[in-house]
Design a protein around this motif. Structure first.
Motif: not given
Length: 435
Positions: A143-147, A172-177, A181-187
């Motif tokens: 929803p925020s940007h391409f990963l 940067k490595f990110l978990s689903y949880g 926060v990382a993408l600055n999008v609502p859950e």
């Protein structure tokens, strides 16, 4: 589509798009592949110093058939860490946050050269390198940007199976949880369905939409308009049923007063398939036909001007010479020339003439091309054709009376228009082929 063979299409599609939208840039798919191979080789060298026993160092990998990770989870993580060290610490690849909407961010050749880009192009580069090292990184249109996502733990639930890679922010490595926060999008906007992999065609379509959005910002007329037109043409090629894109391409061509037969064909196709657009189609059809009639009338009114050379630099070549285009490698014969480019400013910008070394301040030649097209070519782009082949063009008889192996003989009308050219052609043929 879960196979990483699809990822091969990502770099291929990105290369084709970059070639289509940059007609004056000279690079091939092999050039892009070689650069990616070189970066993958640097990753191997980095691994050699940190994990000299890693199996990838002795492996021969068939890049097109990497359908799943070739190594254990820990071994894959070592490779991904090495990719990050090479791309982001050594080469300093980074997301172009200050000039996010720069056209070059969308072209893979420019991204590899400038080492900056947007999430989608940086992800394509990253996944292509990972695949060369036996790891599958899948594209995700979040929803925020391409990963990218890497299947780290096959035994876990889908929610915890993947590690996501934010290439725009240093790999940067990110978990689903961590994603909200990382993408600055609502859950609420983030769920497993919104984090599915994206097909190669969808990736390419998103890249095209980015370019079209850039092209519509026409504060700087020229490069942006060229970007818009090229992106629209490519969009119609890969999505022929997208009538919105066809209509936008029609409007751009009408604005530039070019490709009017194609405009009419596109409008007829839209009219046949979408009755809801009949009013708009009829309006645009009338505009196209009016512009075509005006062009014919202006052509008929135009008097034949005698072209003579006042200075040697007015034109190095002459009517009747058989030439080859240096960049596009097509065979052609000259049937006219201008001492400088006489095309409209819109055409000059649209064709990227402003990017040539001598721009429009050089002779330009009307040529009949062996593929049946008529083109207007810059002098610096033409060279003598060593093969002197016959040009099979339907308009050859309109300008020439005979083929003389090394050149064509112009008819009386063409000779009257270019009175010095028969003698000059004979001299140039003798100097080039017989001296």
């Amino acid at each position: 589509m879960e196979t990483s063979s699809e990822n091969q299409l990502l770099e291929t599609g990105a290369t084709l798009l970059a070639q289509w939208c940059q007609p004056t840039e000279n690079f091939t798919e092999n050039d892009i592949s070689d650069k990616l191979d070189s970066l993958a080789s640097e990753v191997r060298n980095n691994l050699q110093t940190t994990w000299p026993q890693h199996p990838v160092l002795k492996a021969t990998i068939d890049v097109k058939n990497v359908n799943s990770d070739l190594w254990s989870c820990d071994q894959c993580k070592m490779v991904l860490d090495a990719i990050n060290r090479v791309l982001f610490n050594k080469h300093h690849f980074q997301g172009n946050k200050s000039r996010y909407y720069d056209i070059n961010n969308s072209y893979i050749n420019q991204v590899l050269t400038l080492e900056t880009g947007i999430p989608i192009t940086l992800s394509i580069v990253y996944s292509a390198i990972a695949r060369r090292l036996g790891i599958v990184c899948e594209p995700v249109n979040s929803p925020s940007h391409f990963l990218l996502r890497w299947k780290q733990d096959l035994t876990n639930t889908e929610e915890h199976m993947y590690t996501y890679i934010d290439v725009f922010n240093g790999g940067k490595f990110l978990s689903y949880g961590q994603l909200p926060v990382a993408l600055n999008v609502p859950e609420s906007l983030l769920n497993l369905n919104s984090m599915r992999i994206t097909s190669p065609v969808q990736v390419l379509e998103r890249m095209i939409r980015n370019l079209i959005a850039i092209g519509r910002e026409q504060d700087r007329m020229g490069d942006n308009l060229l970007c818009l037109r090229n992106a629209l043409e490519f969009s119609v090629l890969i999505s022929p049923d997208d009538f919105e894109m066809r209509l936008l391409l029609v409007r751009v061509n009408l604005h530039l007063n070019i490709n009017l037969p194609d405009v009419i064909n596109n409008l007829q196709l839209i009219a046949d398939e979408d009755q809801n657009r009949m009013g708009l189609v009829a309006y645009l059809m009338n505009a196209a036909q009016t512009q075509m009639e005006d062009s014919k009338e202006n052509k008929n009114k135009k008097k034949i001007k005698t072209k003579t050379r006042k200075k040697p630099k007015d034109a190095l070549y002459s009517v009747g010479l058989i030439m080859k285009h240096r960049r596009y490698d097509y065979d052609c014969v000259i049937y006219g020339w201008d001492s400088k480019c006489e095309a409209t400013q819109e055409w000059i910008l649209q064709m990227g003439v402003n990017r040539l070394p001598h721009k429009d301040k050089q002779p330009f030649y009307n040529v009949l091309v062996a593929d049946g097209t008529n083109r207007y070519a810059a002098e610096e782009s033409l060279d003598f054709n060593s093969e002197c082949c016959r040009i099979t063009h339907p308009e050859i008889g309109k300008y020439f009376t005979s083929y003389e192996t090394t050149h064509y003989i112009p008819n009386n009308e063409k000779t009257s228009e270019y009175p010095q050219d028969i003698e000059m052609t004979a001299r140039l043929v003798h100097e080039h082929y017989h001296s």
